[in-house]
Design a protein around this motif. Sequence first.
Motif, short mmCIF file in Angstrom:
data_model
loop_
_atom_site.label_atom_id
_atom_site.label_comp_id
_atom_site.label_asym_id
_atom_site.label_seq_id
_atom_site.Cartn_x
_atom_site.Cartn_y
_atom_site.Cartn_z
N LYS A 67 0.74 -1.41 0.02
CA LYS A 67 0.07 0.29 -0.15
C LYS A 67 0.79 1.32 0.14
O LYS A 67 2.05 1.26 0.25
CB LYS A 67 -0.85 0.12 1.31
CG LYS A 67 -1.98 -1.20 1.42
CD LYS A 67 -3.03 -1.07 0.48
CE LYS A 67 -4.03 -2.44 0.77
NZ LYS A 67 -4.77 -2.33 -0.29
N ILE A 68 0.43 2.40 -0.38
CA ILE A 68 0.92 3.63 -0.19
C ILE A 68 0.46 4.28 1.11
O ILE A 68 -0.64 4.54 1.15
CB ILE A 68 0.61 4.66 -1.13
CG1 ILE A 68 1.28 4.06 -2.41
CG2 ILE A 68 1.26 6.03 -0.99
CD1 ILE A 68 0.98 4.94 -3.74
N THR A 69 1.42 4.44 2.34
CA THR A 69 1.03 4.89 3.44
C THR A 69 1.59 6.33 3.35
O THR A 69 2.60 6.68 3.20
CB THR A 69 1.34 4.32 4.43
OG1 THR A 69 0.65 3.19 4.47
CG2 THR A 69 1.05 5.23 5.79
N CYS A 122 -5.45 11.58 -3.03
CA CYS A 122 -5.64 11.21 -4.48
C CYS A 122 -4.91 9.93 -4.67
O CYS A 122 -5.49 8.87 -5.31
CB CYS A 122 -5.14 12.04 -5.69
SG CYS A 122 -6.34 13.38 -5.93
N TYR A 123 -3.72 9.55 -4.06
CA TYR A 123 -2.72 8.35 -4.39
C TYR A 123 -2.60 7.62 -3.01
O TYR A 123 -2.20 6.54 -3.36
CB TYR A 123 -1.53 8.95 -4.72
CG TYR A 123 -1.68 9.62 -6.24
CD1 TYR A 123 -1.55 8.81 -7.55
CD2 TYR A 123 -1.74 11.15 -6.35
CE1 TYR A 123 -1.95 9.54 -8.58
CE2 TYR A 123 -1.70 11.85 -7.59
CZ TYR A 123 -1.88 10.90 -8.45
OH TYR A 123 -1.97 11.65 -10.17
N SER A 124 -2.78 7.92 -1.87
CA SER A 124 -2.64 7.01 -0.71
C SER A 124 -3.82 6.12 -0.58
O SER A 124 -4.97 6.53 -0.94
CB SER A 124 -2.42 8.00 0.41
OG SER A 124 -1.46 9.03 0.20
N ASP A 125 -3.29 5.10 -0.03
CA ASP A 125 -4.22 3.84 0.48
C ASP A 125 -4.46 4.09 1.83
O ASP A 125 -5.62 4.23 2.31
CB ASP A 125 -3.71 2.79 0.64
CG ASP A 125 -3.55 2.31 -1.21
OD1 ASP A 125 -4.41 2.09 -1.73
OD2 ASP A 125 -2.34 1.91 -1.26
N ASN A 126 -3.52 4.59 2.62
CA ASN A 126 -3.53 5.08 4.14
C ASN A 126 -2.99 6.22 4.46
O ASN A 126 -2.03 6.61 3.78
CB ASN A 126 -3.09 3.63 4.98
CG ASN A 126 -3.88 2.41 4.74
OD1 ASN A 126 -4.81 2.54 4.75
ND2 ASN A 126 -2.70 1.41 4.55
N ILE A 127 -3.36 7.03 5.50
CA ILE A 127 -2.83 8.19 5.88
C ILE A 127 -2.34 8.13 7.40
O ILE A 127 -3.42 7.87 8.22
CB ILE A 127 -3.68 9.32 5.61
CG1 ILE A 127 -3.59 9.71 4.08
CG2 ILE A 127 -3.12 10.67 6.18
CD1 ILE A 127 -4.57 10.69 3.48
N GLY A 147 -5.46 5.85 9.60
CA GLY A 147 -6.56 5.03 9.03
C GLY A 147 -6.61 5.12 7.55
O GLY A 147 -5.61 5.56 6.88
N THR A 148 -7.68 4.72 6.93
CA THR A 148 -7.66 4.83 5.38
C THR A 148 -7.69 6.33 4.96
O THR A 148 -8.03 7.03 5.68
CB THR A 148 -8.91 4.06 4.88
OG1 THR A 148 -10.10 4.88 5.55
CG2 THR A 148 -8.97 2.76 5.25
N THR A 149 -7.41 6.72 3.65
CA THR A 149 -7.41 7.99 3.20
C THR A 149 -8.92 8.36 3.43
O THR A 149 -8.97 9.63 3.76
CB THR A 149 -7.17 7.89 1.73
OG1 THR A 149 -5.91 7.57 1.47
CG2 THR A 149 -7.07 9.29 1.42
N GLU A 150 -9.89 7.57 3.41
CA GLU A 150 -11.29 8.15 3.47
C GLU A 150 -11.47 8.62 4.79
O GLU A 150 -12.43 9.69 5.29
CB GLU A 150 -12.30 7.04 2.97
CG GLU A 150 -13.71 7.65 2.87
CD GLU A 150 -14.68 6.81 2.04
OE1 GLU A 150 -15.00 5.84 2.64
OE2 GLU A 150 -14.85 6.86 0.92
N GLU A 151 -11.00 7.73 5.74
CA GLU A 151 -11.29 8.13 7.10
C GLU A 151 -10.35 9.26 7.58
O GLU A 151 -11.05 9.99 8.43
CB GLU A 151 -10.79 6.97 8.10
CG GLU A 151 -11.81 5.64 7.81
CD GLU A 151 -10.94 4.59 8.33
OE1 GLU A 151 -11.95 3.64 8.94
OE2 GLU A 151 -9.57 4.41 8.76
N ILE A 152 -9.39 9.69 7.14
CA ILE A 152 -8.65 10.79 7.36
C ILE A 152 -8.96 12.12 6.92
O ILE A 152 -8.98 13.35 7.30
CB ILE A 152 -6.99 10.46 7.22
CG1 ILE A 152 -6.49 9.52 8.09
CG2 ILE A 152 -6.26 11.66 7.76
CD1 ILE A 152 -6.87 9.29 9.49
#
Length: 252
Positions: free
Chosen positions: A28-30, A201-206, A218-223
């Motif tokens: 993944k991209i974090t 745009c490009y991360s899976d997790n942040i 968490g996931t990009t959507e959560e952050i």
Amino acid sequence: MVKVRGVSKQYGGKKVIDNVSLEIEKGKITSFIGPNGAGKSTLMSMISRLIAKDGGEILIEDQEIGKWKSGELAKKISILKQSNHINIRLTVKDLVDFGRFPYSQGRLTKEDEAYVEEAIRYMELEPMRNKYLDELSGGQKQRAFIAMVIAQNTEYVLLDEPLNNLDMRHSVQIMKVLRRLVDELGKTVVLVIHDINFASCYSDNIVALKDGVVIKQGTTEEIMNPAVLREVYDMDIPIHEIGGNRIGVYFT
């Protein structure tokens, strides 16, 4: 997987990383985000063993990072720091060759050359392969350093602000390359990044940091949530849905 457990670091009596725990998911991209002074680069440097931690554990594939032999760790993790100073005159090709040093010890094989050529092609550096680094623009030089990291062909790729000195076109190019490394080659990419729009745009997790602690991960959507971003940056950041991505209209 990379596991960080209760890690701390201080300078001059001030904690810059305070009891941080997180896991970096494989394949993944974090992205590490947060304001200046949040501890993002310090945490990245400890994960790559460039600086020593004061406490806690960092596990790479369930082995404490201090127990890895340097040569083996260099085949597992590659890192590109913000500032890269080289005191000798090198061409782009010379620099990318250095990415193969953990394998070749300076004597490149045909396999090494193949990785070097692929990295140069990935970063669209063929026309300037024989140019010296001091002849390049800041953005061209950054792309050459990223090509060196790609040539190292490690499972984990750590990049500290890889979009520095890059215009929009080359920033997008590099983020697309990193996405391809994950999606096509199964690499694990970890970024310190200031532009939360690219992160979203490009991360899976942040992982969001502030004052040396993890505010939320968490996931990009959560952050990419107004409440989370307000807590991290002390300001309201509007969120818009564009092409399925949640975009925060904010550049740092």
